[in-house]
Motif scaffolding. Structure first.
Motif, PDB file in Angstrom:
ATOM      1  N   GLU A   1       0.835  -1.201   0.000  1.00 34.49           N
ATOM      2  CA  GLU A   1       0.000   0.000   0.000  1.00 34.49           C
ATOM      3  C   GLU A   1       0.870   1.251   0.000  1.00 34.49           C
ATOM      4  N   VAL A   2       0.382   2.294  -0.672  1.00 36.19           N
ATOM      5  CA  VAL A   2       1.009   3.615  -0.609  1.00 36.19           C
ATOM      6  C   VAL A   2      -0.094   4.636  -0.353  1.00 36.19           C
ATOM      7  N   TRP A   3       0.135   5.453   0.675  1.00 36.47           N
ATOM      8  CA  TRP A   3      -0.829   6.461   1.124  1.00 36.47           C
ATOM      9  C   TRP A   3      -0.125   7.802   1.295  1.00 36.47           C
ATOM     10  N   ASP A   4      -0.901   8.873   1.274  1.00 35.76           N
ATOM     11  CA  ASP A   4      -0.328  10.185   1.571  1.00 35.76           C
ATOM     12  C   ASP A   4       0.229  10.221   2.989  1.00 35.76           C
ATOM     13  N   SER A   5      -0.454   9.546   3.916  1.00 40.83           N
ATOM     14  CA  SER A   5      -0.026   9.569   5.321  1.00 40.83           C
ATOM     15  C   SER A   5      -0.526   8.318   6.041  1.00 40.83           C
ATOM     16  N   LYS A   6       0.062   8.038   7.194  1.00 38.92           N
ATOM     17  CA  LYS A   6      -0.400   6.937   8.033  1.00 38.92           C
ATOM     18  C   LYS A   6      -1.835   7.198   8.475  1.00 38.92           C
ATOM     19  N   GLU A   7      -2.154   8.453   8.728  1.00 38.21           N
ATOM     20  CA  GLU A   7      -3.519   8.812   9.138  1.00 38.21           C
ATOM     21  C   GLU A   7      -4.530   8.433   8.051  1.00 38.21           C
ATOM     22  N   ASP A   8      -4.191   8.700   6.779  1.00 39.37           N
ATOM     23  CA  ASP A   8      -5.094   8.304   5.691  1.00 39.37           C
ATOM     24  C   ASP A   8      -5.266   6.783   5.668  1.00 39.37           C
ATOM     25  N   HIS A   9      -4.172   6.063   5.873  1.00 40.26           N
ATOM     26  CA  HIS A   9      -4.263   4.598   5.916  1.00 40.26           C
ATOM     27  C   HIS A   9      -5.186   4.162   7.044  1.00 40.26           C
ATOM     28  N   ASP A  10      -4.964   4.707   8.228  1.00 44.42           N
ATOM     29  CA  ASP A  10      -5.780   4.330   9.385  1.00 44.42           C
ATOM     30  C   ASP A  10      -7.250   4.652   9.154  1.00 44.42           C
ATOM     31  N   ASN A  11      -7.527   5.787   8.528  1.00 43.58           N
ATOM     32  CA  ASN A  11      -8.907   6.191   8.258  1.00 43.58           C
ATOM     33  C   ASN A  11      -9.580   5.286   7.229  1.00 43.58           C
ATOM     34  N   SER A  12      -8.797   4.602   6.402  1.00 40.38           N
ATOM     35  CA  SER A  12      -9.381   3.719   5.386  1.00 40.38           C
ATOM     36  C   SER A  12     -10.130   2.560   6.024  1.00 40.38           C
TER      37      SER A  12
END
Length: 102
Positions: A56-67
């Motif tokens: 996975e590649v995300w803008d931020s860890k927060e975006d990943h967690d929110n997914s």
């Protein structure tokens, strides 16, 4: 342009690798529209059909967690958990510096 990356292996109980992979592919469809998602890649190990890798590649860890709050994701997690051979290992967190498609 540093992004948050996660790479992990999930191992299914014997004979359930294809089922696990299908659930993760459904998850990929759901999170594809999540904020900050650039890549959710599901791969199957060529030497062990029960080993499924997720990159996975995300803008931020927060975006990943929110997914995890995307509609339907928790339901897919509950479908996948009984197929796993033990607890999932913590994925390898990466600092993505760039490259093609990021």
């Amino acid at each position: 342009m540093i992004k948050y990356g996660l790479h992990g292996k999930l191992t299914a109980t014997p004979g359930n690798g294809d089922k696990l992979a299908q659930i993760l592919l459904e998850a990929a469809k759901l999170v594809a529209t999540a904020q900050g998602c650039h890549l959710y890649l599901v791969s199957q190990d060529q030497n062990n059909n029960d080993a499924v890798w997720v990159t996975e590649v995300w803008d931020s860890k927060e975006d990943h967690d929110n997914s995890l709050n995307v509609a339907g994701v928790k339901e897919l997690i509950s479908q996948a958990m009984p197929l796993l051979n033990g607890r999932p290992e913590k994925g390898q967190e990466l600092r993505v510096l760039g490259g093609l498609g990021v």
